[in-house]
Design a protein around this motif. Structure first.
Motif, PDB file in Angstrom:
ATOM      1  N   LEU A 124      21.994 -19.241 -15.084  1.00 28.73           N
ATOM      2  CA  LEU A 124      21.438 -20.176 -14.113  1.00 28.73           C
ATOM      3  C   LEU A 124      22.510 -20.711 -13.171  1.00 28.73           C
ATOM      4  CD1 LEU A 124      18.721 -21.446 -13.369  1.00 28.73           C
ATOM      5  CD2 LEU A 124      19.287 -23.346 -14.884  1.00 28.73           C
ATOM      6  N   ASP A 125      23.758 -20.789 -13.648  1.00 27.42           N
ATOM      7  CA  ASP A 125      24.852 -21.348 -12.869  1.00 27.42           C
ATOM      8  C   ASP A 125      25.447 -20.345 -11.886  1.00 27.42           C
ATOM      9  OD1 ASP A 125      26.607 -23.588 -12.322  1.00 27.42           O
ATOM     10  OD2 ASP A 125      28.176 -22.439 -13.334  1.00 27.42           O
ATOM     11  N   ARG A 126      25.035 -19.074 -11.953  1.00 26.95           N
ATOM     12  CA  ARG A 126      25.590 -18.083 -11.034  1.00 26.95           C
ATOM     13  C   ARG A 126      24.887 -18.199  -9.684  1.00 26.95           C
ATOM     14  NH1 ARG A 126      20.892 -17.274 -10.571  1.00 26.95           N
ATOM     15  NH2 ARG A 126      19.764 -15.341 -10.596  1.00 26.95           N
ATOM     16  N   GLU A 127      25.561 -17.707  -8.673  1.00 27.78           N
ATOM     17  CA  GLU A 127      24.973 -17.704  -7.327  1.00 27.78           C
ATOM     18  C   GLU A 127      23.804 -16.725  -7.302  1.00 27.78           C
ATOM     19  OE1 GLU A 127      24.239 -18.451  -3.398  1.00 27.78           O
ATOM     20  OE2 GLU A 127      25.793 -19.457  -4.561  1.00 27.78           O
ATOM     21  N   PRO A 128      22.591 -17.193  -6.972  1.00 25.26           N
ATOM     22  CA  PRO A 128      21.464 -16.242  -6.895  1.00 25.26           C
ATOM     23  C   PRO A 128      21.723 -15.203  -5.798  1.00 25.26           C
ATOM     24  CG  PRO A 128      20.673 -18.508  -6.883  1.00 25.26           C
ATOM     25  CD  PRO A 128      22.169 -18.561  -6.717  1.00 25.26           C
ATOM     26  N   GLY A 129      21.308 -13.999  -6.051  1.00 21.08           N
ATOM     27  CA  GLY A 129      21.470 -12.942  -5.058  1.00 21.08           C
ATOM     28  C   GLY A 129      20.492 -13.121  -3.905  1.00 21.08           C
ATOM     29  N   PRO A 130      20.623 -12.286  -2.884  1.00 19.38           N
ATOM     30  CA  PRO A 130      19.693 -12.377  -1.753  1.00 19.38           C
ATOM     31  C   PRO A 130      18.292 -11.948  -2.173  1.00 19.38           C
ATOM     32  CG  PRO A 130      21.042 -10.412  -1.561  1.00 19.38           C
ATOM     33  CD  PRO A 130      21.564 -11.188  -2.748  1.00 19.38           C
ATOM     34  N   GLU A 131      17.306 -12.521  -1.507  1.00 24.12           N
ATOM     35  CA  GLU A 131      15.927 -12.129  -1.818  1.00 24.12           C
ATOM     36  C   GLU A 131      15.683 -10.703  -1.345  1.00 24.12           C
ATOM     37  OE1 GLU A 131      15.692 -13.711   2.337  1.00 24.12           O
ATOM     38  OE2 GLU A 131      16.711 -14.333   0.525  1.00 24.12           O
ATOM     39  N   GLN A 132      14.772 -10.056  -2.015  1.00 25.54           N
ATOM     40  CA  GLN A 132      14.397  -8.700  -1.648  1.00 25.54           C
ATOM     41  C   GLN A 132      12.893  -8.682  -1.446  1.00 25.54           C
ATOM     42  OE1 GLN A 132      15.757  -6.174  -4.793  1.00 25.54           O
ATOM     43  NE2 GLN A 132      17.891  -6.544  -4.341  1.00 25.54           N
ATOM     44  N   ILE A 133      12.495  -8.368  -0.235  1.00 20.42           N
ATOM     45  CA  ILE A 133      11.065  -8.325   0.057  1.00 20.42           C
ATOM     46  C   ILE A 133      10.522  -6.994  -0.424  1.00 20.42           C
ATOM     47  CG2 ILE A 133       9.317  -8.340   1.867  1.00 20.42           C
ATOM     48  CD1 ILE A 133      11.218 -10.084   3.522  1.00 20.42           C
ATOM     49  N   ARG A 134       9.583  -7.065  -1.334  1.00 13.59           N
ATOM     50  CA  ARG A 134       8.887  -5.865  -1.819  1.00 13.59           C
ATOM     51  C   ARG A 134       7.393  -6.134  -1.626  1.00 13.59           C
ATOM     52  NH1 ARG A 134      11.704  -2.267  -5.241  1.00 13.59           N
ATOM     53  NH2 ARG A 134       9.725  -1.743  -6.205  1.00 13.59           N
ATOM     54  N   TYR A 135       6.920  -5.825  -0.450  1.00 13.94           N
ATOM     55  CA  TYR A 135       5.540  -6.114  -0.101  1.00 13.94           C
ATOM     56  C   TYR A 135       4.859  -4.777   0.190  1.00 13.94           C
ATOM     57  CZ  TYR A 135       1.688  -8.620   2.223  1.00 13.94           C
ATOM     58  OH  TYR A 135       0.465  -9.119   2.587  1.00 13.94           O
ATOM     59  N   PRO A 136       4.031  -4.290  -0.725  1.00  8.84           N
ATOM     60  CA  PRO A 136       3.419  -2.966  -0.558  1.00  8.84           C
ATOM     61  C   PRO A 136       2.679  -2.778   0.766  1.00  8.84           C
ATOM     62  CG  PRO A 136       3.089  -3.743  -2.793  1.00  8.84           C
ATOM     63  CD  PRO A 136       3.690  -4.895  -2.018  1.00  8.84           C
ATOM     64  N   LEU A 137       2.025  -3.827   1.269  1.00  6.54           N
ATOM     65  CA  LEU A 137       1.326  -3.676   2.549  1.00  6.54           C
ATOM     66  C   LEU A 137       2.315  -3.345   3.664  1.00  6.54           C
ATOM     67  CD1 LEU A 137      -1.234  -3.796   4.297  1.00  6.54           C
ATOM     68  CD2 LEU A 137      -0.800  -6.257   4.566  1.00  6.54           C
ATOM     69  N   LEU A 138       3.478  -3.981   3.668  1.00  2.00           N
ATOM     70  CA  LEU A 138       4.475  -3.683   4.706  1.00  2.00           C
ATOM     71  C   LEU A 138       4.956  -2.242   4.614  1.00  2.00           C
ATOM     72  CD1 LEU A 138       6.706  -6.878   4.889  1.00  2.00           C
ATOM     73  CD2 LEU A 138       5.001  -6.093   6.533  1.00  2.00           C
ATOM     74  N   LEU A 139       5.115  -1.739   3.394  1.00  2.44           N
ATOM     75  CA  LEU A 139       5.536  -0.359   3.220  1.00  2.44           C
ATOM     76  C   LEU A 139       4.471   0.591   3.774  1.00  2.44           C
ATOM     77  CD1 LEU A 139       7.695   1.560   2.166  1.00  2.44           C
ATOM     78  CD2 LEU A 139       6.569   1.454  -0.075  1.00  2.44           C
ATOM     79  N   THR A 140       3.217   0.316   3.439  1.00  4.70           N
ATOM     80  CA  THR A 140       2.119   1.126   3.973  1.00  4.70           C
ATOM     81  C   THR A 140       2.072   1.034   5.488  1.00  4.70           C
ATOM     82  OG1 THR A 140       0.826   0.882   1.954  1.00  4.70           O
ATOM     83  CG2 THR A 140      -0.400   1.444   3.945  1.00  4.70           C
ATOM     84  N   MET A 141       2.239  -0.193   6.008  1.00  3.53           N
ATOM     85  CA  MET A 141       2.179  -0.396   7.453  1.00  3.53           C
ATOM     86  C   MET A 141       3.306   0.345   8.168  1.00  3.53           C
ATOM     87  SD  MET A 141       1.721  -3.985   9.463  1.00  3.53           S
ATOM     88  CE  MET A 141       0.135  -4.323   8.719  1.00  3.53           C
ATOM     89  N   ALA A 142       4.473   0.438   7.533  1.00  6.50           N
ATOM     90  CA  ALA A 142       5.601   1.142   8.145  1.00  6.50           C
ATOM     91  C   ALA A 142       5.260   2.603   8.414  1.00  6.50           C
ATOM     92  CB  ALA A 142       6.839   1.041   7.247  1.00  6.50           C
ATOM     93  N   PHE A 143       4.351   3.153   7.624  1.00  3.14           N
ATOM     94  CA  PHE A 143       3.910   4.539   7.808  1.00  3.14           C
ATOM     95  C   PHE A 143       2.467   4.608   8.306  1.00  3.14           C
ATOM     96  CE2 PHE A 143       7.222   4.623   4.526  1.00  3.14           C
ATOM     97  CZ  PHE A 143       8.122   5.487   5.133  1.00  3.14           C
ATOM     98  N   GLY A 144       2.006   3.525   8.904  1.00  2.00           N
ATOM     99  CA  GLY A 144       0.622   3.406   9.335  1.00  2.00           C
ATOM    100  C   GLY A 144       0.146   4.457  10.313  1.00  2.00           C
ATOM    101  N   GLU A 145       1.055   5.045  11.072  1.00  2.00           N
ATOM    102  CA  GLU A 145       0.632   6.073  12.029  1.00  2.00           C
ATOM    103  C   GLU A 145       0.039   7.285  11.325  1.00  2.00           C
ATOM    104  OE1 GLU A 145       4.382   8.519  13.443  1.00  2.00           O
ATOM    105  OE2 GLU A 145       4.901   6.412  13.117  1.00  2.00           O
ATOM    106  N   HIS A 146       0.278   7.422  10.040  1.00  2.00           N
ATOM    107  CA  HIS A 146      -0.243   8.553   9.280  1.00  2.00           C
ATOM    108  C   HIS A 146      -1.516   8.190   8.511  1.00  2.00           C
ATOM    109  CE1 HIS A 146       3.508  10.559  10.164  1.00  2.00           C
ATOM    110  NE2 HIS A 146       4.148   9.509   9.697  1.00  2.00           N
ATOM    111  N   LEU A 147      -2.072   7.032   8.793  1.00  2.00           N
ATOM    112  CA  LEU A 147      -3.250   6.533   8.086  1.00  2.00           C
ATOM    113  C   LEU A 147      -4.367   6.275   9.087  1.00  2.00           C
ATOM    114  CD1 LEU A 147      -4.164   5.533   5.233  1.00  2.00           C
ATOM    115  CD2 LEU A 147      -3.303   3.279   5.879  1.00  2.00           C
ATOM    116  N   ALA A 148      -5.586   6.525   8.680  1.00  2.00           N
ATOM    117  CA  ALA A 148      -6.720   6.247   9.564  1.00  2.00           C
ATOM    118  C   ALA A 148      -6.731   4.759   9.918  1.00  2.00           C
ATOM    119  CB  ALA A 148      -8.026   6.630   8.875  1.00  2.00           C
ATOM    120  N   PRO A 149      -6.888   4.414  11.199  1.00  2.00           N
ATOM    121  CA  PRO A 149      -6.830   3.008  11.628  1.00  2.00           C
ATOM    122  C   PRO A 149      -7.787   2.092  10.860  1.00  2.00           C
ATOM    123  CG  PRO A 149      -6.786   4.441  13.539  1.00  2.00           C
ATOM    124  CD  PRO A 149      -7.044   5.322  12.342  1.00  2.00           C
ATOM    125  N   ARG A 150      -9.007   2.565  10.593  1.00  2.00           N
ATOM    126  CA  ARG A 150      -9.961   1.702   9.884  1.00  2.00           C
ATOM    127  C   ARG A 150      -9.516   1.459   8.441  1.00  2.00           C
ATOM    128  NH1 ARG A 150     -13.818  -0.056  12.520  1.00  2.00           N
ATOM    129  NH2 ARG A 150     -15.454  -0.431  11.006  1.00  2.00           N
TER     130      ARG A 150
END
Length: 194
Positions: free
Chosen positions: A96-122
Motif C-alpha cells: 500500500l505504501d508503494r507508488e501506484p503505477g499509472p492507470e491502464q484503460i482497458r475498455y472493450p468498446l474502445l478496442l472495438t471502436m478502434a477497428f470500427g471501420e471493419h464492422l457494420a455501422p448498425r
C-alpha cells in the motif's frame, strides 16, 4: 511467494500483485472464505478492478504457502475461511505504501471502436447504445449509494465513490458527443439517452 535460491539462502519475497494485495486488504476486517472474498471484491472494487474466482483461489493458496494468510477448518458448503497473519499485514502495508503505477484503460468498446471501420455501422451503434445504457445504470446506482450513505461514508470510500460518479458522467458526456460514423445518437437512433 517465498522460495529458496540454489545456494540454500531464502529468496527475497515476491512483491504482491494487486489481486493478492486486495485480498489481504479485505482480510483486515476478519476471516473470510474465498467465496466471501470474491463477493466482497465484486461489491467494493468490481466497478474499477476485476478479479476472477480462479485468481482469488490461486492467490489464497500462494499466500498461504508464503505465510501471509492461514486457512481455518472447512465449514458449511466446503468453505474454508482465511485469516490474515502478521506477515500478511506487513506485506499489505508495504504494498500500500508503494507508488501506484499509472492507470491502464482497458475498455472493450474502445478496442472495438478502434477497428470500427471493419464492422457494420448498425452493429457498432448497437454496441454503443448498450454501453451507454450500462453506464447510465451504473451512474444511477452510484447516485443512489451517495444519497443513501450521505456523510456516513469514510473519506476514502467517499473519494472512490466521487471518482465513480465523475467518471460515469464523463463517459456519458462522451457518448453524447459521438458522431454518427462511430455509432453516435444520429446513427439510426441506436444511441441516445440511457
Amino acid at each position: 511467494m517465498d522460495g529458496q535460491e540454489k545456494d540454500g539462502r531464502p529468496a527475497p519475497p515476491r512483491p504482491l500483485n494487486a489481486t493478492a494485495a486486495s485480498l489481504l486488504g479485505f482480510l483486515h476486517a476478519g476471516p473470510l472464505t474465498g467465496w466471501d472474498l470474491v463477493a466482497t471484491a465484486e461489491l467494493v472494487i468490481g466497478d474499477f478492478w476485476s478479479l476472477t474466482r480462479s485468481q482469488v483461489y490461486r492467490e489464497l493458496a500462494a499466500m498461504e504457502v508464503a505465510g501471509l494468510v492461514e486457512s481455518g477448518e472447512i465449514g458449511p458448503r466446503d468453505r474454508r475461511p482465511y485469516r490474515l497473519t502478521d506477515d500478511g499485514r506487513e506485506a499489505f502495508a508495504t504494498w500500500l505504501d508503494r507508488e501506484p503505477g499509472p492507470e491502464q484503460i482497458r475498455y472493450p468498446l474502445l478496442l472495438t471502436m478502434a477497428f470500427g471501420e471493419h464492422l457494420a455501422p448498425r452493429r457498432l451503434a448497437a454496441f454503443v447504445a448498450a454501453h451507454r445504457r450500462a453506464h447510465g445504470v451504473r451512474l444511477a446506482g452510484y447516485e443512489a449509494l451517495q444519497a443513501e450513505a450521505g456523510e456516513a461514508l469514510a473519506p476514502y470510500a467517499a473519494a472512490t465513490l466521487d471518482f465513480g460518479l465523475r467518471y460515469e458522467r464523463a463517459v456519458l458526456d462522451w457518448f453524447d458527443h459521438l458522431s454518427p460514423e462511430v455509432g453516435g445518437e444520429a446513427a439510426g437512433g441506436a444511441g441516445g439517452p440511457g
